[in-house]
Design a protein around this motif. Structure first.
Motif, PDB file in Angstrom:
ATOM      1  N   ALA A 133       0.890  -1.080   0.345  1.00  5.58           N
ATOM      2  CA  ALA A 133      -0.325  -0.101   0.053  1.00  5.58           C
ATOM      3  C   ALA A 133       0.342   1.172  -0.077  1.00  5.58           C
ATOM      4  CB  ALA A 133      -1.009   0.426   1.432  1.00  5.58           C
ATOM      5  N   LYS A 134       1.621   1.240   0.862  1.00  9.14           N
ATOM      6  CA  LYS A 134       2.877   2.612   0.836  1.00  9.14           C
ATOM      7  C   LYS A 134       3.872   2.352  -0.529  1.00  9.14           C
ATOM      8  CE  LYS A 134       6.708   4.278   3.403  1.00  9.14           C
ATOM      9  NZ  LYS A 134       7.685   4.194   5.158  1.00  9.14           N
ATOM     10  N   ALA A 135       4.604   1.892  -1.245  1.00 12.41           N
ATOM     11  CA  ALA A 135       4.955   2.045  -2.314  1.00 12.41           C
ATOM     12  C   ALA A 135       3.614   2.119  -3.895  1.00 12.41           C
ATOM     13  CB  ALA A 135       5.161   0.164  -3.122  1.00 12.41           C
ATOM     14  N   ALA A 136       2.219   1.576  -3.689  1.00 12.96           N
ATOM     15  CA  ALA A 136       1.496   1.910  -4.234  1.00 12.96           C
ATOM     16  C   ALA A 136      -0.184   2.955  -3.855  1.00 12.96           C
ATOM     17  CB  ALA A 136       0.290   0.957  -4.456  1.00 12.96           C
ATOM     18  N   ARG A 137       1.321   3.489  -2.654  1.00 13.48           N
ATOM     19  CA  ARG A 137      -0.046   4.400  -2.860  1.00 13.48           C
ATOM     20  C   ARG A 137      -1.062   4.385  -2.300  1.00 13.48           C
ATOM     21  NH1 ARG A 137       4.449   6.717  -5.583  1.00 13.48           N
ATOM     22  NH2 ARG A 137       6.157   7.558  -5.269  1.00 13.48           N
ATOM     23  N   THR A 138      -2.077   3.560  -1.845  1.00 17.80           N
ATOM     24  CA  THR A 138      -3.179   3.531  -1.922  1.00 17.80           C
ATOM     25  C   THR A 138      -3.375   3.044  -0.041  1.00 17.80           C
ATOM     26  OG1 THR A 138      -2.551   0.537  -1.989  1.00 17.80           O
ATOM     27  CG2 THR A 138      -3.311   2.013  -4.087  1.00 17.80           C
ATOM     28  N   ALA A 198      -5.611  -5.432  -5.168  1.00 15.83           N
ATOM     29  CA  ALA A 198      -5.255  -5.987  -5.768  1.00 15.83           C
ATOM     30  C   ALA A 198      -4.565  -5.334  -6.836  1.00 15.83           C
ATOM     31  CB  ALA A 198      -6.536  -6.971  -6.829  1.00 15.83           C
ATOM     32  N   ASP A 199      -5.410  -3.889  -6.332  1.00 17.99           N
ATOM     33  CA  ASP A 199      -4.816  -2.609  -7.746  1.00 17.99           C
ATOM     34  C   ASP A 199      -3.440  -2.837  -7.319  1.00 17.99           C
ATOM     35  OD1 ASP A 199      -7.036  -2.446  -8.355  1.00 17.99           O
ATOM     36  OD2 ASP A 199      -8.131  -1.531  -6.708  1.00 17.99           O
ATOM     37  N   ALA A 200      -3.068  -2.593  -6.159  1.00 15.86           N
ATOM     38  CA  ALA A 200      -1.528  -2.664  -5.445  1.00 15.86           C
ATOM     39  C   ALA A 200      -1.105  -3.830  -5.987  1.00 15.86           C
ATOM     40  CB  ALA A 200      -1.424  -2.867  -3.897  1.00 15.86           C
ATOM     41  N   ALA A 201      -0.841  -4.315  -6.623  1.00 10.16           N
ATOM     42  CA  ALA A 201      -0.442  -6.080  -6.920  1.00 10.16           C
ATOM     43  C   ALA A 201       0.149  -5.868  -8.376  1.00 10.16           C
ATOM     44  CB  ALA A 201      -0.970  -6.963  -6.556  1.00 10.16           C
ATOM     45  N   LYS A 202      -1.410  -4.388  -8.943  1.00  8.21           N
ATOM     46  CA  LYS A 202      -1.233  -4.421  -9.967  1.00  8.21           C
ATOM     47  C   LYS A 202      -0.042  -3.893 -10.681  1.00  8.21           C
ATOM     48  CE  LYS A 202      -3.704  -2.788 -14.355  1.00  8.21           C
ATOM     49  NZ  LYS A 202      -4.815  -2.502 -14.706  1.00  8.21           N
ATOM     50  N   TYR A 203      -0.428  -2.574  -9.369  1.00 10.68           N
ATOM     51  CA  TYR A 203       0.857  -1.041  -9.966  1.00 10.68           C
ATOM     52  C   TYR A 203       1.946  -1.524  -9.796  1.00 10.68           C
ATOM     53  CZ  TYR A 203       3.513   2.722  -8.986  1.00 10.68           C
ATOM     54  OH  TYR A 203       4.207   4.291  -8.680  1.00 10.68           O
ATOM     55  N   LEU A 204       1.817  -2.611  -8.076  1.00 12.64           N
ATOM     56  CA  LEU A 204       3.682  -3.145  -8.890  1.00 12.64           C
ATOM     57  C   LEU A 204       4.048  -4.136  -8.958  1.00 12.64           C
ATOM     58  CD1 LEU A 204       3.483  -3.638  -4.734  1.00 12.64           C
ATOM     59  CD2 LEU A 204       4.721  -1.752  -5.530  1.00 12.64           C
ATOM     60  N   ARG A 205       3.456  -4.967 -10.121  1.00 16.82           N
ATOM     61  CA  ARG A 205       4.169  -5.479 -10.991  1.00 16.82           C
ATOM     62  C   ARG A 205       4.132  -4.643 -12.559  1.00 16.82           C
ATOM     63  NH1 ARG A 205       4.320  -8.529 -15.048  1.00 16.82           N
ATOM     64  NH2 ARG A 205       2.656  -6.910 -15.637  1.00 16.82           N
ATOM     65  N   SER A 264      -3.604 -13.545   8.153  1.00 17.51           N
ATOM     66  CA  SER A 264      -4.236 -14.660   8.080  1.00 17.51           C
ATOM     67  C   SER A 264      -5.350 -15.310   7.056  1.00 17.51           C
ATOM     68  CB  SER A 264      -5.079 -14.643   9.536  1.00 17.51           C
ATOM     69  OG  SER A 264      -5.649 -13.403  10.160  1.00 17.51           O
ATOM     70  N   GLN A 265      -5.326 -13.714   6.159  1.00 15.72           N
ATOM     71  CA  GLN A 265      -6.833 -14.149   5.357  1.00 15.72           C
ATOM     72  C   GLN A 265      -5.578 -14.406   3.750  1.00 15.72           C
ATOM     73  OE1 GLN A 265      -8.771 -10.390   4.788  1.00 15.72           O
ATOM     74  NE2 GLN A 265      -8.629  -9.495   6.926  1.00 15.72           N
ATOM     75  N   GLY A 266      -4.569 -15.226   4.213  1.00 14.95           N
ATOM     76  CA  GLY A 266      -4.179 -15.402   2.566  1.00 14.95           C
ATOM     77  C   GLY A 266      -2.893 -14.697   2.046  1.00 14.95           C
ATOM     78  N   ALA A 267      -3.073 -13.930   0.568  1.00  9.53           N
ATOM     79  CA  ALA A 267      -2.294 -13.508  -0.113  1.00  9.53           C
ATOM     80  C   ALA A 267      -3.863 -13.137  -1.290  1.00  9.53           C
ATOM     81  CB  ALA A 267      -0.811 -13.606  -0.686  1.00  9.53           C
ATOM     82  N   MET A 268      -2.779 -12.196  -2.095  1.00 10.92           N
ATOM     83  CA  MET A 268      -2.945 -12.028  -3.696  1.00 10.92           C
ATOM     84  C   MET A 268      -2.556 -11.358  -4.478  1.00 10.92           C
ATOM     85  SD  MET A 268      -5.984 -11.197  -4.795  1.00 10.92           S
ATOM     86  CE  MET A 268      -7.533 -10.386  -3.180  1.00 10.92           C
ATOM     87  N   LEU A 269      -2.727 -12.816  -5.491  1.00  9.62           N
ATOM     88  CA  LEU A 269      -1.815 -12.762  -6.022  1.00  9.62           C
ATOM     89  C   LEU A 269      -1.767 -12.785  -7.720  1.00  9.62           C
ATOM     90  CD1 LEU A 269       1.007 -14.725  -7.365  1.00  9.62           C
ATOM     91  CD2 LEU A 269      -0.834 -16.573  -7.360  1.00  9.62           C
ATOM     92  N   LEU A 270      -0.901 -11.699  -8.246  1.00  6.90           N
ATOM     93  CA  LEU A 270      -1.351 -11.523  -9.662  1.00  6.90           C
ATOM     94  C   LEU A 270       0.391 -11.264 -10.227  1.00  6.90           C
ATOM     95  CD1 LEU A 270      -2.611  -9.633 -11.545  1.00  6.90           C
ATOM     96  CD2 LEU A 270      -1.079  -7.641 -10.716  1.00  6.90           C
ATOM     97  N   ASP A 295      -0.125 -13.228 -16.993  1.00 14.97           N
ATOM     98  CA  ASP A 295      -0.671 -14.072 -17.772  1.00 14.97           C
ATOM     99  C   ASP A 295      -1.868 -13.961 -16.462  1.00 14.97           C
ATOM    100  OD1 ASP A 295       1.002 -14.407 -19.728  1.00 14.97           O
ATOM    101  OD2 ASP A 295       1.942 -16.063 -18.619  1.00 14.97           O
ATOM    102  N   HIS A 296      -2.113 -13.699 -15.737  1.00 12.04           N
ATOM    103  CA  HIS A 296      -3.753 -13.842 -15.245  1.00 12.04           C
ATOM    104  C   HIS A 296      -3.780 -12.643 -14.876  1.00 12.04           C
ATOM    105  CE1 HIS A 296      -1.896 -18.383 -16.019  1.00 12.04           C
ATOM    106  NE2 HIS A 296      -3.018 -18.221 -15.664  1.00 12.04           N
ATOM    107  N   ASP A 297      -5.304 -13.166 -14.052  1.00 12.96           N
ATOM    108  CA  ASP A 297      -5.716 -11.417 -13.091  1.00 12.96           C
ATOM    109  C   ASP A 297      -5.956 -11.716 -11.602  1.00 12.96           C
ATOM    110  OD1 ASP A 297      -6.819 -10.428 -15.975  1.00 12.96           O
ATOM    111  OD2 ASP A 297      -9.537 -11.246 -15.500  1.00 12.96           O
ATOM    112  N   ALA A 298      -5.640 -10.995 -10.859  1.00 11.14           N
ATOM    113  CA  ALA A 298      -5.960 -11.322  -9.345  1.00 11.14           C
ATOM    114  C   ALA A 298      -6.230 -12.416  -8.770  1.00 11.14           C
ATOM    115  CB  ALA A 298      -5.719  -9.512  -8.905  1.00 11.14           C
TER     116      ALA A 298
END
Length: 450
Positions: free
Chosen positions: A186-191, A199-206, A220-226, A229-232
């Motif tokens: 969130a800090k890197a993506a300014r969100t 998901a938005d942060a992951a897209k920005y960073l990738r 404890s909620q796991g991870a958001m993977l992007l 080749d695929h959506d988050a």
């Protein structure tokens, strides 16, 4: 399989105790210290985790020339260390805890980072890696141009997982997987640091880093993977209640790398990483990896933390002690009987120096690290606590078990520690030795055939 860990190595220290009163002139708790523990942190912690997984590990890092660096090198025993010079003090992070809960953290040597020296040996180690994990703690090592070139070139050929830091360098584009936590992303993506924005942060960073995939870890909620080749996609994990999640991110990243090396696809690797992080926390977290000074906790869990949890649940804490040099069936039977008296068994183990003073210069036959490991492997032993004194009184006064078990042909009232144990309402129980089984007899038998 040769895994190379690249990154900043810190010295982590834990000071544990209890707080039962406040300072008279200020509303702050007074912590009575029971234990000091130190370990390799940062990239050193990742290397230690992988080494305990049974993997051949090379740690590429930078180390200072000071006393904390000497302690770090001792904690990295068994790991191949290829280090350049860090022309600055060793970063030391000390956490103060009371009743297992964090109270404060003290940082030393953690000011503005200084670019470390990078050697050809470090670059050569990277070029031979079968898999690479970069553990960036913002201390400038990953900013070094030659190191970055070496990482990018090797990352194009073998799996490379990058665990970033807000003050660290951007991952190299060949990174297969980058694993920021939600706050870092969130800090890197300014969100906002909210799972709904992961998901938005992951897209920005990738897109910014040009890497193959980003997995924003959500605790404890796991991870958001992007990935490219695929959506988050949200990858859940099981929830673990813990007061100290230190090291969980390191476990996640290292487990993801192992899975990728074995040929797993990204979703499978991230799922395995989440499960490994949960297992790590359930097994005691960094306390299970620590090596302390003074009264040293070893084995599957920190002894004082185990005792605290058992007491909080209304259980009975049992402790026993001794040298346990050349562990034999008689020891195991006595330990099993002791464990049956309560809800946990903590073994107070004489240190090597203590054994030498008690039994002579040719003892112990097995050093304390190995004795600790052997005892910890027994299902009846919940924790091992090494003490330096000749007798157990000092460590008993800190641990304060409900039951103190002594093996041998003793009467409880004849033992020097009985009055101490009874002073807090504890009980002393003696269990007989098993005839025909002793360390001395075993040592003599070995000597006859050697």
């Amino acid at each position: 399989m040769n895994i190379v860990v690249v990154g900043d190595t810190l010295l982590d220290e834990d000071i544990d105790g209890i707080a039962e009163r406040f300072q008279p002139d200020a509303p702050v708790p007074v912590v009575d210290v029971h234990q000091r523990v130190s370990r390799a942190g940062g990239a050193g912690l990742v290397a230690r985790m992988l080494r305990e997984d049974g993997v051949d590990v090379t740690l590429v890092t930078a180390l200072s020339q000071d006393a904390p660096a000497d302690r770090l090198r001792a904690h990295l025993e068994g790991i191949t260390v290829v280090a350049g010079l860090l022309p600055a003090p060793t970063p030391v992070k000390t956490r103060l805890r009371a009743h297992g809960q964090p109270v404060a953290r003290i940082d030393e040597g953690c000011g503005d980072p200084v670019l470390p020296h990078v050697t050809q040996e470090m670059l050569d180690a990277i070029s031979r890696a079968d898999g690479i994990i970069v553990s960036d703690y913002g201390r400038a090592l990953t900013e070094h141009p030659e190191l970055r070139v070496a990482l990018h070139h090797r990352g194009a050929r073998v799996p490379l997982v990058w665990d970033p830091h807000p003050k660290g360098a951007d991952p190299v584009p060949s990174s297969r997987l980058v694993t920021p936590n939600l706050s870092e992303a969130a800090k890197a993506a300014r969100t906002a640091a909210d799972p709904s924005t992961a998901a938005d942060a992951a897209k920005y960073l990738r897109e910014r880093w040009g890497c193959v995939a980003v997995a924003v870890t959500l605790g404890s909620q796991g991870a958001m993977l992007l990935d490219v080749d695929h959506d988050a996609v949200h990858i859940p994990t099981r929830s673990v209640e813990t007061a100290d999640a230190c090291g969980a991110g390191d476990r996640f990243a290292s487990a993801a790398l192992l899975a990728l090396i074995e040929g797993a696809d990204l979703p499978t690797a991230v799922r395995a990483a989440g499960n490994a992080a949960a297992d790590f926390l359930e097994s005691g977290g960094v306390a299970a990896l620590g090596t302390s000074a003074g009264a040293r906790g070893g084995g599957p869990r920190d002894a004082f933390a185990v005792a605290e949890r058992v007491r909080a649940a209304g259980g009975t804490v049992v402790a026993t002690g001794g040298c346990f040099d050349l562990l034999h069936a008689g020891h195991v039977r006595t330990l099993s009987a002791a464990r049956a008296l309560g809800d946990c068994l903590i073994v107070c183990l004489n240190s090597d120096d203590s054994v030498r003073r008690l039994k002579g210069a040719d003892r112990p036959l097995i050093r304390e690290d190995d004795r600790t490991e052997l005892l910890s492997a027994l299902s009846c032993v919940d924790a091992v606590l090494v003490f330096e004194e000749d007798g157990p009184e000092a460590v008993l006064d800190r641990l304060r078990p409900d039951i103190w078990v002594k093996g041998g042909d003793y009467r409880a009232q004849s033992l020097p520690e009985t009055a101490l144990v009874e002073s807090w309402g504890g009980q002393v129980v003696t269990l007989p030795y098993h005839l025909g089984r002793s360390t001395t007899a075993l040592a003599e038998a070995i000597a006859r055939v050697s």
